[in-house]
Scaffold this active site. Structure first.
Site, PDB file in Angstrom:
ATOM      1  N   GLU A 104     -13.864  -4.937  10.113  1.00 40.80           N
ATOM      2  CA  GLU A 104     -12.503  -4.764  10.626  1.00 40.80           C
ATOM      3  C   GLU A 104     -12.349  -3.368  11.208  1.00 40.80           C
ATOM      4  OE1 GLU A 104      -9.641  -5.090   7.496  1.00 40.80           O
ATOM      5  OE2 GLU A 104     -10.591  -3.556   6.260  1.00 40.80           O
ATOM      6  N   GLU A 162       0.820  -1.216   0.000  1.00 41.68           N
ATOM      7  CA  GLU A 162       0.000   0.000   0.000  1.00 41.68           C
ATOM      8  C   GLU A 162       0.855   1.269   0.000  1.00 41.68           C
ATOM      9  OE1 GLU A 162      -3.531  -0.333   2.681  1.00 41.68           O
ATOM     10  OE2 GLU A 162      -2.577  -2.222   3.252  1.00 41.68           O
ATOM     11  N   ARG A 219     -10.963   3.709  12.226  1.00 42.53           N
ATOM     12  CA  ARG A 219     -12.167   3.622  11.395  1.00 42.53           C
ATOM     13  C   ARG A 219     -12.676   2.193  11.453  1.00 42.53           C
ATOM     14  NH1 ARG A 219     -10.608   3.730   5.907  1.00 42.53           N
ATOM     15  NH2 ARG A 219     -11.419   1.610   5.757  1.00 42.53           N
ATOM     16  N   GLY A 276      -7.067   5.816   5.694  1.00 36.95           N
ATOM     17  CA  GLY A 276      -6.651   6.774   4.679  1.00 36.95           C
ATOM     18  C   GLY A 276      -6.855   8.203   5.137  1.00 36.95           C
ATOM     19  N   SER A 323      -6.502  -2.666   2.541  1.00 33.58           N
ATOM     20  CA  SER A 323      -6.942  -2.153   1.237  1.00 33.58           C
ATOM     21  C   SER A 323      -7.452  -3.249   0.307  1.00 33.58           C
ATOM     22  CB  SER A 323      -5.805  -1.375   0.548  1.00 33.58           C
ATOM     23  OG  SER A 323      -5.558  -0.172   1.231  1.00 33.58           O
TER      24      SER A 323
END
Length: 294
Positions: free
Chosen positions: A251, A7, A235, A257, A130
């Site tokens: 999750e 990532e 998040r 991000g 991701s």
């Protein structure tokens, strides 16, 4: 920013956005492109703002290195970062805490590749983000290939029951749940391309939900956040199942991000918190910890 993971490019984008936001807010910022454990920080660094996603940056490794150097940093600590990044561990945490999550099995690369959950299932690399190493398997003939791909990224794979429904996310800032965001990928699957291709996904914030459903999702998100030992911000991603509209935690992203159009900043903006203020709050929480030496 950056990092050595799959990532890396996304991490560079997050880092550039945060750097610009902090500068606009009046902070003195030095950008550091991290490529491995031998990164160099300025001697007077007060706080390291972590904008690395994936392995090394998000799995507790970087956090441990910074603690060994005595450098304060933003976001979750070593243990919570490690546990949330490892889907097998986080599933067990959710289970123990009574956080609703999909039924699952954990398979080892060296063990039998026998799945007992009925199809369709979702196969996930245990330690990636991701949507890397993730596949929805609807046909038994595709299962071996999905597992082989997941095992390319580590020794374990998590296989979950497939839950049809709408996808949402709830950001946590401090101990406060932010407005719920609905995620609507145009392909129907929120995969890597849908996350990072401009125009591939629509977002609605605040999500149009019954007030009771919004409140339940925020309460579950905070419960998961606390159960995993998270701090500062994270998040929490959800599915809302079709029919009974049951919230199901997918999750916890401990370093979500951070471009100005990413999901956590979108949720913060809906709560009246601009991007510069959001970044500044994250730095301030780390600074306060530094003063308390925790």
């Amino acid at each position: 920013m950056g990092g050595p993971s799959a990532e890396r490019e996304v991490s560079l984008r997050s880092g550039a956005a945060v750097s610009a936001g902090l500068r606009r807010a009046g902070w003195r910022v030095c950008d550091v492109d991290v490529r491995g454990p031998d990164f160099v920080l300025e001697p007077d660094t007060a706080v390291a703002f972590l904008a690395l996603h994936g392995t090394f940056g998000e799995d507790g490794t970087l956090q441990r290195l910074l603690e060994e150097r005595g450098v304060a940093y933003t976001g979750c600590g070593v243990q919570a970062s490690h546990d949330c990044f490892d889907k097998a561990i986080s599933k067990r945490i959710f289970e123990a805490a009574g956080v609703p999550s999909a039924r699952y099995e954990v398979l080892a690369a060296s063990g039998p590749r026998r799945v007992t959950l009925p199809l369709p299932v979702v196969v996930k690399a245990a330690c990636q983000g991701s949507s890397v190493g993730v596949a929805i398997v609807r046909d038994a003939g595709a299962l071996d290939a999905a597992l082989a791909d997941a095992f390319r990224y580590g020794e374990q794979a998590v296989v979950e029951e497939f839950i049809a429904g709408r996808e949402f996310t709830v950001g946590i800032l401090g101990e406060t749940p932010l407005p719920v965001v609905e995620v609507r990928p145009k392909t129907g699957v929120y995969d890597y391309a849908s996350k990072y291709t401009k125009g591939a996904t629509e977002y609605e914030v605040p999500a149009r939900l019954l007030e009771a459903t919004t409140r339940e999702m925020q309460e579950v998100a905070l419960k998961a956040f606390r159960a995993a030992g998270c701090r500062d911000y994270s998040r929490v991603d959800f599915l809302l199942s079709q029919g009974d509209e049951r919230p199901c935690v997918l999750e916890i992203n401990t370093l979500p991000g951070m471009t100005e159009t990413s999901l956590l900043p979108k949720a913060a903006a809906a709560a009246g918190i601009g991007f510069e203020e959001l970044c500044s709050r994250m730095v301030t929480m780390a600074l306060e910890r530094r003063v308390r030496n925790v």
